[in-house]
Write an enzyme that holds these catalytic residues in place. Structure first.
Site, PDB file in Angstrom:
ATOM      1  N   THR A  36       0.870  -1.181   0.000  1.00  0.00           N
ATOM      2  CA  THR A  36       0.000   0.000   0.000  1.00  0.00           C
ATOM      3  C   THR A  36       0.905   1.228   0.000  1.00  0.00           C
ATOM      4  OG1 THR A  36       0.007   0.174   2.404  1.00  0.00           O
ATOM      5  CG2 THR A  36      -1.744  -1.191   1.410  1.00  0.00           C
ATOM      6  N   THR A 124      -2.732  -3.703  19.206  1.00  0.00           N
ATOM      7  CA  THR A 124      -2.292  -2.390  19.710  1.00  0.00           C
ATOM      8  C   THR A 124      -2.936  -2.036  21.050  1.00  0.00           C
ATOM      9  OG1 THR A 124      -2.521  -0.023  19.240  1.00  0.00           O
ATOM     10  CG2 THR A 124      -4.077  -1.442  18.148  1.00  0.00           C
ATOM     11  N   ASP A 125      -2.283  -1.159  21.792  1.00  0.00           N
ATOM     12  CA  ASP A 125      -2.857  -0.651  23.053  1.00  0.00           C
ATOM     13  C   ASP A 125      -4.151   0.121  22.803  1.00  0.00           C
ATOM     14  OD1 ASP A 125      -1.673   1.577  21.804  1.00  0.00           O
ATOM     15  OD2 ASP A 125      -0.630   2.287  23.600  1.00  0.00           O
ATOM     16  N   GLU A 126      -4.319   0.616  21.563  1.00  0.00           N
ATOM     17  CA  GLU A 126      -5.478   1.482  21.279  1.00  0.00           C
ATOM     18  C   GLU A 126      -6.813   0.756  21.395  1.00  0.00           C
ATOM     19  OE1 GLU A 126      -5.145   4.232  18.083  1.00  0.00           O
ATOM     20  OE2 GLU A 126      -2.997   4.491  18.363  1.00  0.00           O
ATOM     21  N   TYR A 148      -9.847   3.177  13.302  1.00  0.00           N
ATOM     22  CA  TYR A 148      -8.661   2.298  13.274  1.00  0.00           C
ATOM     23  C   TYR A 148      -8.699   1.310  14.437  1.00  0.00           C
ATOM     24  CZ  TYR A 148      -3.947   0.810  14.597  1.00  0.00           C
ATOM     25  OH  TYR A 148      -2.866   0.053  14.999  1.00  0.00           O
ATOM     26  N   LYS A 152      -9.062  -2.867  14.724  1.00  0.00           N
ATOM     27  CA  LYS A 152      -8.076  -3.744  15.369  1.00  0.00           C
ATOM     28  C   LYS A 152      -8.741  -4.559  16.487  1.00  0.00           C
ATOM     29  CE  LYS A 152      -4.140  -3.931  14.730  1.00  0.00           C
ATOM     30  NZ  LYS A 152      -3.326  -4.755  13.793  1.00  0.00           N
ATOM     31  N   ASN A 178       5.281   2.682  18.822  1.00  0.00           N
ATOM     32  CA  ASN A 178       6.648   2.359  18.405  1.00  0.00           C
ATOM     33  C   ASN A 178       7.328   3.561  17.764  1.00  0.00           C
ATOM     34  OD1 ASN A 178       6.954  -1.090  17.502  1.00  0.00           O
ATOM     35  ND2 ASN A 178       5.346  -0.249  18.784  1.00  0.00           N
ATOM     36  N   TYR A 205      -1.165  18.549  17.691  1.00  0.00           N
ATOM     37  CA  TYR A 205      -2.635  18.520  17.775  1.00  0.00           C
ATOM     38  C   TYR A 205      -3.119  19.017  19.138  1.00  0.00           C
ATOM     39  CZ  TYR A 205      -2.375  15.177  13.801  1.00  0.00           C
ATOM     40  OH  TYR A 205      -2.125  14.549  12.610  1.00  0.00           O
ATOM     41  N   PRO A 272     -10.160  14.663  15.750  1.00  0.00           N
ATOM     42  CA  PRO A 272     -11.489  14.358  16.293  1.00  0.00           C
ATOM     43  C   PRO A 272     -11.448  13.064  17.118  1.00  0.00           C
ATOM     44  CG  PRO A 272     -11.602  14.769  13.914  1.00  0.00           C
ATOM     45  CD  PRO A 272     -10.150  14.714  14.278  1.00  0.00           C
TER      46      PRO A 272
HETATM   47  P1  NAD Z   1       2.709   0.204   8.545  1.00  0.00           P
HETATM   48  O1  NAD Z   1       1.512   0.988   8.134  1.00  0.00           O
HETATM   49  O2  NAD Z   1       4.054   0.843   8.520  1.00  0.00           O
HETATM   50  O3  NAD Z   1       2.817  -1.125   7.637  1.00  0.00           O
HETATM   51  C1  NAD Z   1       1.726  -1.911   7.291  1.00  0.00           C
HETATM   52  C2  NAD Z   1       2.158  -2.862   6.172  1.00  0.00           C
HETATM   53  O4  NAD Z   1       1.029  -3.696   5.838  1.00  0.00           O
HETATM   54  C3  NAD Z   1       2.585  -2.168   4.870  1.00  0.00           C
HETATM   55  O5  NAD Z   1       3.762  -2.748   4.353  1.00  0.00           O
HETATM   56  C4  NAD Z   1       1.400  -2.405   3.920  1.00  0.00           C
HETATM   57  O6  NAD Z   1       1.778  -2.452   2.562  1.00  0.00           O
HETATM   58  C5  NAD Z   1       0.912  -3.760   4.430  1.00  0.00           C
HETATM   59  N1  NAD Z   1      -0.498  -4.010   4.091  1.00  0.00           N
HETATM   60  C6  NAD Z   1      -1.559  -3.183   4.305  1.00  0.00           C
HETATM   61  N2  NAD Z   1      -2.683  -3.748   3.855  1.00  0.00           N
HETATM   62  C7  NAD Z   1      -2.342  -4.971   3.378  1.00  0.00           C
HETATM   63  C8  NAD Z   1      -3.074  -6.041   2.804  1.00  0.00           C
HETATM   64  N3  NAD Z   1      -4.397  -5.967   2.624  1.00  0.00           N
HETATM   65  N4  NAD Z   1      -2.406  -7.153   2.415  1.00  0.00           N
HETATM   66  C9  NAD Z   1      -1.053  -7.245   2.579  1.00  0.00           C
HETATM   67  N5  NAD Z   1      -0.318  -6.259   3.109  1.00  0.00           N
HETATM   68  C10 NAD Z   1      -0.948  -5.136   3.523  1.00  0.00           C
HETATM   69  O7  NAD Z   1       2.329  -0.335   9.985  1.00  0.00           O
HETATM   70  P2  NAD Z   1       3.232  -0.575  11.270  1.00  0.00           P
HETATM   71  O8  NAD Z   1       3.328   0.684  12.028  1.00  0.00           O
HETATM   72  O9  NAD Z   1       4.443  -1.302  10.866  1.00  0.00           O
HETATM   73  O10 NAD Z   1       2.262  -1.548  12.085  1.00  0.00           O
HETATM   74  C11 NAD Z   1       2.319  -2.953  11.906  1.00  0.00           C
HETATM   75  C12 NAD Z   1       1.290  -3.604  12.807  1.00  0.00           C
HETATM   76  O11 NAD Z   1       1.556  -3.284  14.157  1.00  0.00           O
HETATM   77  C13 NAD Z   1      -0.143  -3.143  12.531  1.00  0.00           C
HETATM   78  O12 NAD Z   1      -0.990  -4.259  12.636  1.00  0.00           O
HETATM   79  C14 NAD Z   1      -0.422  -2.145  13.644  1.00  0.00           C
HETATM   80  O13 NAD Z   1      -1.785  -2.125  13.963  1.00  0.00           O
HETATM   81  C15 NAD Z   1       0.406  -2.720  14.773  1.00  0.00           C
HETATM   82  N6  NAD Z   1       0.890  -1.758  15.774  1.00  0.00           N
HETATM   83  C16 NAD Z   1       1.579  -0.640  15.390  1.00  0.00           C
HETATM   84  C17 NAD Z   1       2.085   0.237  16.355  1.00  0.00           C
HETATM   85  C18 NAD Z   1       2.868   1.466  15.975  1.00  0.00           C
HETATM   86  O14 NAD Z   1       3.189   2.267  16.843  1.00  0.00           O
HETATM   87  N7  NAD Z   1       3.209   1.673  14.717  1.00  0.00           N
HETATM   88  C19 NAD Z   1       1.859  -0.034  17.704  1.00  0.00           C
HETATM   89  C20 NAD Z   1       1.149  -1.185  18.080  1.00  0.00           C
HETATM   90  C21 NAD Z   1       0.684  -2.036  17.090  1.00  0.00           C
HETATM   91  O1  TDX Z   2       1.416  15.637  13.267  1.00  0.00           O
HETATM   92  C1  TDX Z   2       1.044  15.113  14.315  1.00  0.00           C
HETATM   93  N1  TDX Z   2       0.877  15.871  15.435  1.00  0.00           N
HETATM   94  C2  TDX Z   2       0.448  15.353  16.630  1.00  0.00           C
HETATM   95  O2  TDX Z   2       0.314  16.086  17.614  1.00  0.00           O
HETATM   96  C3  TDX Z   2       0.755  13.698  14.403  1.00  0.00           C
HETATM   97  C4  TDX Z   2       0.902  12.810  13.199  1.00  0.00           C
HETATM   98  C5  TDX Z   2       0.329  13.193  15.605  1.00  0.00           C
HETATM   99  N2  TDX Z   2       0.163  13.991  16.689  1.00  0.00           N
HETATM  100  C6  TDX Z   2      -0.262  13.388  17.975  1.00  0.00           C
HETATM  101  C7  TDX Z   2      -1.449  12.458  17.914  1.00  0.00           C
HETATM  102  C8  TDX Z   2      -1.136  11.452  18.993  1.00  0.00           C
HETATM  103  O3  TDX Z   2      -1.570  11.917  20.246  1.00  0.00           O
HETATM  104  O4  TDX Z   2       0.829  12.580  18.403  1.00  0.00           O
HETATM  105  C9  TDX Z   2       0.377  11.360  19.000  1.00  0.00           C
HETATM  106  C10 TDX Z   2       0.934  10.192  18.210  1.00  0.00           C
HETATM  107  O5  TDX Z   2       0.274  10.177  16.957  1.00  0.00           O
HETATM  108  P1  TDX Z   2       0.560   9.052  15.848  1.00  0.00           P
HETATM  109  O6  TDX Z   2       2.024   9.015  15.578  1.00  0.00           O
HETATM  110  O7  TDX Z   2      -0.381   9.271  14.723  1.00  0.00           O
HETATM  111  O8  TDX Z   2       0.226   7.717  16.646  1.00  0.00           O
HETATM  112  P2  TDX Z   2      -1.099   7.218  17.407  1.00  0.00           P
HETATM  113  O9  TDX Z   2      -2.317   7.886  16.892  1.00  0.00           O
HETATM  114  O10 TDX Z   2      -0.833   7.323  18.880  1.00  0.00           O
HETATM  115  O11 TDX Z   2      -1.118   5.677  16.934  1.00  0.00           O
HETATM  116  C11 TDX Z   2       0.119   4.900  16.873  1.00  0.00           C
HETATM  117  O12 TDX Z   2       0.280   4.069  17.976  1.00  0.00           O
HETATM  118  C12 TDX Z   2      -0.544   2.935  18.089  1.00  0.00           C
HETATM  119  C13 TDX Z   2       0.165   4.068  15.589  1.00  0.00           C
HETATM  120  O13 TDX Z   2      -0.023   4.916  14.464  1.00  0.00           O
HETATM  121  C14 TDX Z   2      -0.827   2.953  15.611  1.00  0.00           C
HETATM  122  O14 TDX Z   2      -0.693   2.140  14.453  1.00  0.00           O
HETATM  123  C15 TDX Z   2      -0.596   2.114  16.829  1.00  0.00           C
HETATM  124  O15 TDX Z   2      -1.569   1.120  16.945  1.00  0.00           O
END
Ligand code: NAD
Ligand code: TDX
Length: 334
Positions: A36, A124-126, A148, A152, A178, A205, A272
């Site tokens: 994606t 996720t914690d969310e 989102y 999940k 992360n 935000y 929001p």
């Molecule tokens: P990301 O958005 O960076 O990567 C997601 C990957 O999934 C991409 O490579 C995308 O191409 C692939 N993908 C999306 N839809 C697909 C489909 N239908 N089929 C095959 N591939 C598909 O996400 P991330 O931050 O690496 O998160 C990975 C996982 O960890 C997610 O399930 C997310 O909910 C979870 N998670 C993320 C965080 C965080 O802080 N980023 C925290 C806790 C849990």
């Molecule tokens: O530009 C910004 N300004 C800002 O204040 C962005 C992008 C975010 N924020 C705030 C929103 C949140 O309170 O920062 C915090 C972190 O935002 P994100 O990086 O979008 O993360 P969050 O919404 O907390 O979700 C992340 O953690 C849990 C991941 O995107 C999820 O995939 C995961 O499940």
């Protein structure tokens, strides 16, 4: 051991693949990813020719693709594939329902049909929603606050139902926010670092007082490896970084590390339904699997800033492409 890793071209999945190839030589990994907007094979450039690794281009929500792949025979599935950005789920929730819920269902059916021995659902914690004081345990109720996190939470419930009904060997991990290399620059930390390097201000935000718990991505990947090898099926494991910070604290830390004045940020309209605070109790995984994060927050933030400084061509390419349209749409009206 042969493992199907889904979503391995994204942020956490690509870090996980690299970790496994280093720490478990001899394992075979197949990365199923449909690439994606945030899936990026550049994230895996250094290991694309590794003998234990193969890329399979395809969609987890496509039954024929998943069925064909699983019929090769796998021991385990680790499902990272997801739509992962809360702001995008506010603009359009449909892709979240398709990938996060329908995709998970198809993987669970495949795991059942092909006798997979362990299925790890990366959650996720969310899913617990926001908490004023204290921390959620694995027994806390689910109260997702965004499209989102609702998708999940739905996937988690499906996975648990497959365990209960079919004894599909699922384990769920729920991790906090992360940060680290290869995170798509729409998320707070890589967006902030890359903006500052480009000479742009950081959008914060609301009042910036929302709290997140931050974990270095390698610590999360190590926790998933522990769960894959030793987690008990049918169980949920919370994973935390024990580093709760307000968004303003994160922004101040980054500006300091980048040697910039603290005024290189501006407040914008709030998200929001913005969850106020996430916090997890991770005693279970520490007690039962002996896992603990090993990176210090300040040190790992420094490493992360250095990585984005040294790999600016990686994020500059992303920011100058399709993504720039999203950025305009997201931030223009804020
Ligand atoms: P990301 O958005 O960076 O990567 C997601 C990957 O999934 C991409 O490579 C995308 O191409 C692939 N993908 C999306 N839809 C697909 C489909 N239908 N089929 C095959 N591939 C598909 O996400 P991330 O931050 O690496 O998160 C990975 C996982 O960890 C997610 O399930 C997310 O909910 C979870 N998670 C993320 C965080 C965080 O802080 N980023 C925290 C806790 C849990
Ligand atoms: O530009 C910004 N300004 C800002 O204040 C962005 C992008 C975010 N924020 C705030 C929103 C949140 O309170 O920062 C915090 C972190 O935002 P994100 O990086 O979008 O993360 P969050 O919404 O907390 O979700 C992340 O953690 C849990 C991941 O995107 C999820 O995939 C995961 O499940």
């Amino acid at each position: 051991m042969k493992i199907l890793v889904t979503g391995g071209a994204g942020f956490i999945g690509s870090n996980f693949i690299r970790l496994i190839l280093n720490r478990r030589p001899g394992w075979d990994l197949v990365n199923l990813d449909c690439l994606t907007y945030c899936g990026n094979l550049e994230n895996l450039k250094d290991i694309e020719k590794h003998k234990g690794y193969r890329f399979a281009h395809g969609d987890i929500a496509d039954r024929v693709t998943v069925d064909t792949l699983l019929s090769e025979g796998f021991d385990a599935i680790v499902n990272f594939a997801a739509e992962s950005h809360v702001d995008r789920s506010i603009l359009d929730a449909s892709p979240f329902i398709r990938t996060n819920i329908e995709g998970t269902l198809i993987l669970l059916e495949g795991a059942q049909k092909y006798g997979i021995k362990k299925y790890v659902q990366v959650s996720t914690d969310e899913v617990y929603g926001s908490i004023e004081n204290g921390s959620f345990t694995e027994l806390s109720n689910l109260a997702p606050g965004s499209p989102y996190s609702a998708s999940k939470a739905s996937a988690d419930l499906l996975a648990l139902a497959y365990w209960n009904t079919h004894k599909t060997p699922v384990v769920i991990t729920r991790c906090t926010n992360n940060y680290g290399p290869y995170q798509f620059p729409e998320k707070l930390i890589p967006l902030a670092i890359s903006n500052v390097i480009e000479g742009k201000s950081i959008p914060v935000y609301g009042d910036g007082l929302n709290v997140r718990d931050w974990i270095y991505v390698e610590d999360h990947c190590n926790a998933i490896l522990s769960v894959l090898e030793n987690g008990k099926v049918g169980e949920i494991y919370n994973i935390a970084g024990s580093s709760e910070k307000t968004n303003l604290e994160i922004v101040h830390t980054l500006l300091e590390l980048l040697g910039k004045k603290q005024d290189m940020m501006h407040f914008v309209a709030d998200r929001p339904g913005h969850d106020w605070r996430y916090s997890l109790d991770d005693k279970k995984i520490r007690r039962e699997l002996g896992w603990a994060p090993s990176y210090d927050f300040n040190r790992a933030m420094e490493m992360t800033v250095d990585w984005y400084k040294q790999n600016d061509s990686w994020w500059r390419r992303i920011k100058s492409g399709e993504y720039s349209k999203y950025y305009e749409r997201m931030y223009h009206h804020r």
